[in-house]
Design a protein around this motif. Structure first.
Motif, PDB file in Angstrom:
ATOM      1  N   LEU A 168       1.034  -1.197  -0.017  1.00 40.56           N
ATOM      2  CA  LEU A 168       0.080  -0.159   0.068  1.00 40.56           C
ATOM      3  C   LEU A 168       1.086   1.463  -0.055  1.00 40.56           C
ATOM      4  O   LEU A 168       0.487   2.215  -0.684  1.00 40.56           O
ATOM      5  CB  LEU A 168      -0.809   0.026   1.234  1.00 40.56           C
ATOM      6  CG  LEU A 168      -1.906   1.172   1.577  1.00 40.56           C
ATOM      7  CD1 LEU A 168      -2.992   1.063   0.129  1.00 40.56           C
ATOM      8  CD2 LEU A 168      -2.703   0.947   2.623  1.00 40.56           C
TER       9      LEU A 168
ATOM     10  N   ALA B 133       2.358   1.545  -3.539  1.00 39.05           N
ATOM     11  CA  ALA B 133       1.173   2.226  -4.318  1.00 39.05           C
ATOM     12  C   ALA B 133       1.076   3.553  -4.207  1.00 39.05           C
ATOM     13  O   ALA B 133       1.012   4.540  -4.755  1.00 39.05           O
ATOM     14  CB  ALA B 133      -0.134   1.579  -4.111  1.00 39.05           C
TER      15      ALA B 133
ATOM     16  N   PHE C 151      -0.006   1.382  -9.714  1.00 38.22           N
ATOM     17  CA  PHE C 151      -0.856   0.289  -9.826  1.00 38.22           C
ATOM     18  C   PHE C 151      -2.062   1.132 -10.582  1.00 38.22           C
ATOM     19  O   PHE C 151      -2.838   1.945 -10.108  1.00 38.22           O
ATOM     20  CB  PHE C 151      -1.565  -0.162  -8.513  1.00 38.22           C
ATOM     21  CG  PHE C 151      -0.130  -0.782  -7.712  1.00 38.22           C
ATOM     22  CD1 PHE C 151       0.135  -1.957  -8.338  1.00 38.22           C
ATOM     23  CD2 PHE C 151       0.234  -0.551  -6.673  1.00 38.22           C
ATOM     24  CE1 PHE C 151       1.175  -2.862  -7.580  1.00 38.22           C
ATOM     25  CE2 PHE C 151       1.186  -1.118  -6.105  1.00 38.22           C
ATOM     26  CZ  PHE C 151       1.707  -2.303  -6.410  1.00 38.22           C
TER      27      PHE C 151
ATOM     28  N   VAL D 229      -6.230  -2.422  -8.551  1.00 36.96           N
ATOM     29  CA  VAL D 229      -6.011  -2.859  -7.134  1.00 36.96           C
ATOM     30  C   VAL D 229      -6.331  -4.418  -7.193  1.00 36.96           C
ATOM     31  O   VAL D 229      -7.838  -4.617  -7.358  1.00 36.96           O
ATOM     32  CB  VAL D 229      -6.545  -1.901  -6.013  1.00 36.96           C
ATOM     33  CG1 VAL D 229      -6.598  -2.640  -4.869  1.00 36.96           C
ATOM     34  CG2 VAL D 229      -6.415  -0.559  -6.120  1.00 36.96           C
TER      35      VAL D 229
ATOM     36  N   ASN E 263      -6.059  -7.171  -1.852  1.00 36.11           N
ATOM     37  CA  ASN E 263      -5.816  -6.050  -1.259  1.00 36.11           C
ATOM     38  C   ASN E 263      -6.974  -5.254  -0.734  1.00 36.11           C
ATOM     39  O   ASN E 263      -6.767  -4.440   0.232  1.00 36.11           O
ATOM     40  CB  ASN E 263      -5.034  -4.980  -2.302  1.00 36.11           C
ATOM     41  CG  ASN E 263      -3.521  -5.709  -2.585  1.00 36.11           C
ATOM     42  OD1 ASN E 263      -3.456  -6.939  -2.469  1.00 36.11           O
ATOM     43  ND2 ASN E 263      -2.591  -4.595  -2.706  1.00 36.11           N
TER      44      ASN E 263
END
Length: 496
Positions: free
Chosen positions: A12, A15, A38, A41, A45
């Motif tokens: 995370l 990203a 990204f 997703v 996630n």
């Protein structure tokens, strides 16, 4: 599992960093085509984000639901109930966390809709968790946006001011949805791996199946006094079809979220309760909880509470006029529950299954087990979960905790067993009146206007600002934000 949470958080962060760095490019088109960002997703996630958010948002509550349930009191910053007002913080944050999670899971379902069969498992987990969120919302606030919720997007209907549905309508809808999911699971799991985002069961669909049916048991028993036919048929269907509708029966199957245990990803109670190695002296165990445990000679007392500075267990009054002197003269929350950076946030304990079945047997339901056997099984599971040895458990069941053929014996022991699952314990209290010794803050800002703990949570302030017409209908009968009209399933009398 701990490493999976760390991996998810790292992903995370990457990203987020990619998006932020991409924002430094010269055109919007460059941002949207950043090769390091990204573009999609992964569904797992999204699930990870929702489970993490649930644990952090609801697992971190100590003195709110914990006080409502009669477990915990503030001892340094005394609680006079002044915070039970419309706000976008505290309880408002939990309202938004529920709807945020629901929206995220809706997106997961949308993005996997065209490949639903290939993504059956993760979609089922998402739907189960959505129903858990709906149950949390309605048991917290009673009437909430439901049928028109999550429809703000143009393609969904552009409903930005959704109506509030009655709790009486939400419960049957949630139970129907869980029944549909249970039937799908009974036909077999899907081909897909849920992925690393499943921080609870690590993709074990049999355990998710058990949680689904256990949640059905919980909700059905909640409405047993107001919708007896639906409650009875639901519980009997599950209890008499264990191969089709298995439930959580062992502590290894508990629906618990554990944490990495390394800074800063600690279990929420530990995060709140410690600064470095120093205990934060904000929370004590309530007088009614300590008094009950002592009276019952309950061996779980050494797990839920620490001894005071004189070696005795001592509770404190809720909303006392002044702080205890010294603070350490009061029992603090036990190390098992607060002094563990890994710790756990409980969403369902195996003992709950058997407390529910014990009560169902008392109601005359055909559940394939006697009330006494179910009660003793529940107690043993709770003791085991608290690392109490068999000898002490046997002594308790032969002594003060002995079965006495009453629903009150079930409820009192269930109250003890639900410690840390404070929201559920508050619901148990509102439904049954146990603990009967519970009381609101002694120095409440509302004076003598109310003789009970809150019936509900205050709606967030943004609802007053942006959805007031629909909110006003839901507020009919509500007094001082959290009293007045009780939950649909709360049939207690004499409380106000």
């Amino acid at each position: 599992m701990k490493n999976k949470i760390k991996t998810y958080i790292l992903a995370l962060s990457v990203a987020t960093a990619s998006f932020v760095l991409g924002g430094c490019t010269k055109s919007f088109e460059d941002v949207n085509t950043d090769p390091d960002a990204f573009s999609d997703v992964p569904a797992t996630n999204i699930l990870a984000n929702v489970i993490r958010n649930t644990g952090e948002s609801f697992g971190g509550d100590i003195d709110g639901y914990g006080t409502f349930a009669g477990y915990i009191v503030k001892i340094q910053y005394l609680d006079y109930m002044s915070g039970l007002i419309p706000t976008n913080n505290t309880y408002g944050n939990r309202w938004y966390a529920c709807y945020y999670n629901l929206t995220q899971l809706d997106e997961l379902l949308r993005m996997t809709e065209e490949t639903a069969e290939a993504n059956k498992n993760i979609r089922i987990v998402a739907r189960i968790w959505q129903n858990y969120m709906w149950s949390y919302l309605t048991d917290g606030w009673r009437d909430v946006p439901f049928s028109e919720a999550l429809k703000g997007a143009e393609e969904a209907g552009s409903i930005v001011r959704p109506k509030y549905d009655k709790q009486e309508a939400i419960y049957p809808a949630v139970l129907k949805s869980l029944k549909d999911i249970a039937d799908e699971l009974a036909e077999g799991a899907g081909p897909d791996e849920v992925g690393t985002g499943d921080f609870i069961y690590e993709g074990d669909m049999e355990k998710w199946q058990k949680f689904c049916n256990s949640l059905r048991l919980r909700l059905a028993m909640r409405i047993s006094a107001v919708a007896p036919d639906l409650a009875k048929t639901t519980i009997e269907e599950i209890a008499n079809n264990p191969s089709r509708y298995p439930v959580i029966e062992t502590n290894a199957e508990n629906c618990y979220l554990t944490y990495p245990g390394a800074a800063p990803y600690w279990e929420p109670w530990y995060t709140t309760g410690y600064t470095g190695d120093k205990r934060v002296d904000n929370f004590g165990i309530s007088d009614i909880f300590i008094d009950h445990l002592l009276e019952m000679e309950d061996p779980r007392i050494g797990k839920v509470a620490n001894k005071a500075n004189d070696g005795q267990y001592r509770g404190y009054q809720n909303g006392a006029a002044s702080t205890p002197t010294p603070l350490t003269s009061i029992s603090f929350i036990g190390d098992k529950y607060m002094n563990d950076p890994v710790g756990f946030t409980p969403f369902y304990k195996s003992c709950e299954t058997f407390y529910i079945l014990a009560e169902a047997a008392m109601l005359g339901y055909n559940v394939g087990i006697t009330a006494e056997d179910a009660y003793e099984k529940a107690v043993r599971l709770s003791m085991e979960d608290n690392q109490i040895d068999a000898e002490a458990t046997d002594a308790y069941l032969a002594g003060k905790g002995k079965w006495n053929n009453t629903k009150e014996r079930i409820w009192w022991d269930m109250w003890v067993a639900l410690f840390k699952e404070n929201f559920e314990a508050w619901s148990l209290y509102r439904r049954t009146g146990i603990p009967s010794t519970n009381y609101p803050s002694l120095n409440s800002v509302y004076g003598d206007a109310h003789n009970d703990q809150p019936f509900r949570l205050p709606y967030p302030n943004n609802e007053y600002l942006y959805n007031v017409d629909n909110l006003n209908e839901a507020l009919t009968g509500v007094k001082d934000y959290v009293w007045g009209t009780q939950m649909w399933w709360d049939k207690r009398t004499g409380v106000y």
